[in-house]
Motif scaffolding. Sequence first.
Motif, PDB file in Angstrom:
ATOM      1  N   VAL A 193     -28.059  33.314  -6.645  1.00 25.58           N
ATOM      2  CA  VAL A 193     -26.736  32.782  -6.955  1.00 25.58           C
ATOM      3  C   VAL A 193     -25.687  33.672  -6.304  1.00 25.58           C
ATOM      4  O   VAL A 193     -25.821  34.898  -6.273  1.00 25.58           O
ATOM      5  CB  VAL A 193     -26.520  32.704  -8.484  1.00 25.58           C
ATOM      6  CG1 VAL A 193     -26.653  34.062  -9.155  1.00 25.58           C
ATOM      7  CG2 VAL A 193     -25.179  32.055  -8.820  1.00 25.58           C
ATOM      8  N   VAL A 194     -24.645  33.067  -5.748  1.00 25.92           N
ATOM      9  CA  VAL A 194     -23.574  33.821  -5.097  1.00 25.92           C
ATOM     10  C   VAL A 194     -22.786  34.592  -6.159  1.00 25.92           C
ATOM     11  O   VAL A 194     -22.303  34.010  -7.139  1.00 25.92           O
ATOM     12  CB  VAL A 194     -22.628  32.890  -4.314  1.00 25.92           C
ATOM     13  CG1 VAL A 194     -21.479  33.694  -3.694  1.00 25.92           C
ATOM     14  CG2 VAL A 194     -23.394  32.135  -3.231  1.00 25.92           C
TER      15      VAL A 194
ATOM     16  N   ALA B 138     -27.533  37.352  -5.774  1.00 23.78           N
ATOM     17  CA  ALA B 138     -28.520  38.048  -6.590  1.00 23.78           C
ATOM     18  C   ALA B 138     -29.399  37.028  -7.301  1.00 23.78           C
ATOM     19  O   ALA B 138     -29.113  35.818  -7.287  1.00 23.78           O
ATOM     20  CB  ALA B 138     -27.804  38.931  -7.621  1.00 23.78           C
ATOM     21  N   ALA B 139     -30.470  37.503  -7.926  1.00 23.42           N
ATOM     22  CA  ALA B 139     -31.296  36.625  -8.745  1.00 23.42           C
ATOM     23  C   ALA B 139     -30.496  36.186  -9.970  1.00 23.42           C
ATOM     24  O   ALA B 139     -29.759  36.997 -10.552  1.00 23.42           O
ATOM     25  CB  ALA B 139     -32.562  37.349  -9.177  1.00 23.42           C
ATOM     26  N   PRO B 140     -30.596  34.929 -10.378  1.00 22.76           N
ATOM     27  CA  PRO B 140     -29.815  34.455 -11.534  1.00 22.76           C
ATOM     28  C   PRO B 140     -30.058  35.254 -12.802  1.00 22.76           C
ATOM     29  O   PRO B 140     -29.146  35.413 -13.622  1.00 22.76           O
ATOM     30  CB  PRO B 140     -30.276  32.997 -11.692  1.00 22.76           C
ATOM     31  CG  PRO B 140     -30.727  32.586 -10.322  1.00 22.76           C
ATOM     32  CD  PRO B 140     -31.345  33.825  -9.732  1.00 22.76           C
ATOM     33  N   ASP B 141     -31.276  35.785 -12.983  1.00 24.61           N
ATOM     34  CA  ASP B 141     -31.584  36.553 -14.187  1.00 24.61           C
ATOM     35  C   ASP B 141     -31.370  38.053 -14.005  1.00 24.61           C
ATOM     36  O   ASP B 141     -31.678  38.852 -14.892  1.00 24.61           O
ATOM     37  CB  ASP B 141     -33.020  36.296 -14.643  1.00 24.61           C
ATOM     38  CG  ASP B 141     -34.064  36.722 -13.610  1.00 24.61           C
ATOM     39  OD1 ASP B 141     -33.672  37.231 -12.524  1.00 24.61           O
ATOM     40  OD2 ASP B 141     -35.270  36.547 -13.883  1.00 24.61           O
ATOM     41  N   GLY B 142     -30.842  38.446 -12.834  1.00 23.90           N
ATOM     42  CA  GLY B 142     -30.573  39.849 -12.577  1.00 23.90           C
ATOM     43  C   GLY B 142     -31.785  40.682 -12.209  1.00 23.90           C
ATOM     44  O   GLY B 142     -31.672  41.913 -12.085  1.00 23.90           O
ATOM     45  N   SER B 143     -32.939  40.053 -12.023  1.00 20.47           N
ATOM     46  CA  SER B 143     -34.145  40.803 -11.681  1.00 20.47           C
ATOM     47  C   SER B 143     -34.059  41.334 -10.255  1.00 20.47           C
ATOM     48  O   SER B 143     -33.321  40.789  -9.416  1.00 20.47           O
ATOM     49  CB  SER B 143     -35.383  39.919 -11.829  1.00 20.47           C
ATOM     50  OG  SER B 143     -35.290  38.778 -10.982  1.00 20.47           O
ATOM     51  N   PRO B 144     -34.801  42.404  -9.921  1.00 21.99           N
ATOM     52  CA  PRO B 144     -34.737  42.975  -8.571  1.00 21.99           C
ATOM     53  C   PRO B 144     -35.220  41.978  -7.517  1.00 21.99           C
ATOM     54  O   PRO B 144     -36.172  41.220  -7.745  1.00 21.99           O
ATOM     55  CB  PRO B 144     -35.674  44.184  -8.656  1.00 21.99           C
ATOM     56  CG  PRO B 144     -35.782  44.492 -10.113  1.00 21.99           C
ATOM     57  CD  PRO B 144     -35.668  43.180 -10.814  1.00 21.99           C
TER      58      PRO B 144
ATOM     59  N   GLN C  53     -31.763  46.875  -4.545  1.00 24.61           N
ATOM     60  CA  GLN C  53     -32.488  45.613  -4.703  1.00 24.61           C
ATOM     61  C   GLN C  53     -31.841  44.676  -5.713  1.00 24.61           C
ATOM     62  O   GLN C  53     -32.393  43.627  -6.028  1.00 24.61           O
ATOM     63  CB  GLN C  53     -33.938  45.891  -5.113  1.00 24.61           C
ATOM     64  CG  GLN C  53     -34.771  46.511  -4.010  1.00 24.61           C
ATOM     65  CD  GLN C  53     -36.210  46.725  -4.440  1.00 24.61           C
ATOM     66  OE1 GLN C  53     -36.675  47.856  -4.557  1.00 24.61           O
ATOM     67  NE2 GLN C  53     -36.929  45.638  -4.681  1.00 24.61           N
ATOM     68  N   SER C  54     -30.645  45.024  -6.173  1.00 21.96           N
ATOM     69  CA  SER C  54     -29.974  44.140  -7.132  1.00 21.96           C
ATOM     70  C   SER C  54     -29.310  42.954  -6.455  1.00 21.96           C
ATOM     71  O   SER C  54     -29.025  41.943  -7.113  1.00 21.96           O
ATOM     72  CB  SER C  54     -28.937  44.926  -7.931  1.00 21.96           C
ATOM     73  OG  SER C  54     -27.862  45.353  -7.093  1.00 21.96           O
ATOM     74  N   SER C  55     -29.062  43.044  -5.138  1.00 25.10           N
ATOM     75  CA  SER C  55     -28.402  41.943  -4.430  1.00 25.10           C
ATOM     76  C   SER C  55     -28.697  42.024  -2.946  1.00 25.10           C
ATOM     77  O   SER C  55     -29.127  43.060  -2.436  1.00 25.10           O
ATOM     78  CB  SER C  55     -26.887  41.979  -4.666  1.00 25.10           C
ATOM     79  OG  SER C  55     -26.317  43.140  -4.094  1.00 25.10           O
ATOM     80  N   TYR C  56     -28.458  40.906  -2.267  1.00 25.28           N
ATOM     81  CA  TYR C  56     -28.506  40.822  -0.806  1.00 25.28           C
ATOM     82  C   TYR C  56     -27.105  40.463  -0.314  1.00 25.28           C
ATOM     83  O   TYR C  56     -26.304  39.877  -1.052  1.00 25.28           O
ATOM     84  CB  TYR C  56     -29.461  39.724  -0.333  1.00 25.28           C
ATOM     85  CG  TYR C  56     -30.931  39.969  -0.523  1.00 25.28           C
ATOM     86  CD1 TYR C  56     -31.459  41.243  -0.699  1.00 25.28           C
ATOM     87  CD2 TYR C  56     -31.819  38.887  -0.495  1.00 25.28           C
ATOM     88  CE1 TYR C  56     -32.824  41.432  -0.847  1.00 25.28           C
ATOM     89  CE2 TYR C  56     -33.178  39.060  -0.648  1.00 25.28           C
ATOM     90  CZ  TYR C  56     -33.690  40.332  -0.823  1.00 25.28           C
ATOM     91  OH  TYR C  56     -35.038  40.513  -0.973  1.00 25.28           O
ATOM     92  N   ARG C  57     -26.846  40.767   0.976  1.00 24.62           N
ATOM     93  CA  ARG C  57     -25.581  40.364   1.585  1.00 24.62           C
ATOM     94  C   ARG C  57     -25.830  39.874   3.002  1.00 24.62           C
ATOM     95  O   ARG C  57     -26.609  40.474   3.743  1.00 24.62           O
ATOM     96  CB  ARG C  57     -24.587  41.529   1.606  1.00 24.62           C
ATOM     97  CG  ARG C  57     -23.219  41.146   2.165  1.00 24.62           C
ATOM     98  CD  ARG C  57     -22.232  42.295   2.120  1.00 24.62           C
ATOM     99  NE  ARG C  57     -22.540  43.352   3.073  1.00 24.62           N
ATOM    100  CZ  ARG C  57     -21.724  44.357   3.370  1.00 24.62           C
ATOM    101  NH1 ARG C  57     -20.546  44.454   2.785  1.00 24.62           N
ATOM    102  NH2 ARG C  57     -22.084  45.279   4.241  1.00 24.62           N
TER     103      ARG C  57
END
Length: 345
Positions: A36-37, A55-61, A92-96
Motif C-alpha cells: 500500500v502506498v 509498505a505491506a498493509p500489515d506492516g510486516s517486513p 525492510q519496512s518499506s520500498y521506494r
Amino acid sequence: MLLLLLGYDAINWFDGRFSLPTPGMLAAPCEFIDVVVTERAAVTGDQSAVAITFAAPDGSPLPAWSAGAHIDVTLPSGTVRQYSLCGDPTDQSSYRIAVRLIQDGRGGSAEVHSALTVGTEFQVARPRNAFPLAVGGYNQTTSAVRLIAGGIGVTPILPMLDMLDRTATPWSMIYCGRTRDSLAFLSELARFGDRVTIHEDATYGPASAEELLGDLTVSSAVYTCGPPPMIDALRAALVDRPDVEFHYERFSLAPVVDGREFDLRFASSGEVVRVAADQTALSAILGARPDATYSCQQGFCRSCAVRVLDGAPEHRSTALSPGELDAGYFLPCVSRSEGCLTIDM
C-alpha cells in the motif's frame, strides 16, 4: 525509473526463482506481494518525477534487497512495469521507487502519476538484481568506483552510495540532465558534497565521455545508468581499458545486433510471419497478434515468454531457468533463431 535493457561487460548473475509455467501459459514470477502506498512526493524541481513509498498493509517486513535491484510492479489496471528500488536497502519496512512522467510513453508512468496515491493498494514481485554493486567482498580488487547517472537513471545508483561508504570504497559520481530542475533527489545527494558533480546539458552542453569517466585508475569500476547514447559513448571510450570494469543499465531499447531474418509459425493457425534482421521476434508477433502479452521488451521480466514446439532458438537472455529452457520456452523480445520456429500460439 522504468527499467528496460540491461547489459554488462563484467558479467553479473542473479538468482531468479520462478515457478515453471504450464504448457501454453506465459512465464511469471512465483510470488507477488500486496503493498500500500504510504508516501508520495515530487523529487524534481519541475515536478516531472515522483517518488512512491509503499509498505505491506500489515506492516510486516518486506523481502530484503540490495543496491541496484528492481521490482515488477502490477499497477491497478493490471499493467506490469519494472522500476528500480531507490530507498534504503537496510530498511525492510518499506520500498521506494521514482518514476518520471513520459507523456508519449506506453502509459505505465502516467498511471503511476495518476493512480498511485497514498492509500492505494497494488502488488509487487520480490526484488531481483541484475545490476549489483560488486564491492566489499573477499579479495575485492576494485580500487575506486565511478558512478555515472543520466536523468532518472539515478534511481539504481542512489542506494549504491551509502554501500560504498560502508565498505570504505573510494567513489565519485557525475549526474547529468537537461536542466537542474529535471534532476531527481538533489537534496539527498547534497550530503555527499563534492564527490557528486552535477552537469546541466542546457548550460554546458552534453558531457563528453572523458568528462563522464573522470580520472580512472587501474582496477577502477564504472557503474552507469542512462540513455543509450551515453552508454554507447562510455563503451567506446573504455574499449581499450581492460583494467576497468564496466557495468551498465539502460532505460531504452537497444538495437538488434547481428540479426538475421527468420520465420515464426503459429501452431494454432499455421500462419507464418517473417522476422526482419533488424526486428525483434516480439515485434513480429505483435504485428500479427496485437493482444500478445509483453512488458519490459529487454529479456528480463519474462512476461512475453512463449513455448517453442519446433526449431532451435538462439537464446539472448539469461532470465529463463534451466527447467524453462528444457521445457522449450523462448523470450521473443530479445532471442532469435537461424531457422523457422513453431511457437505455441
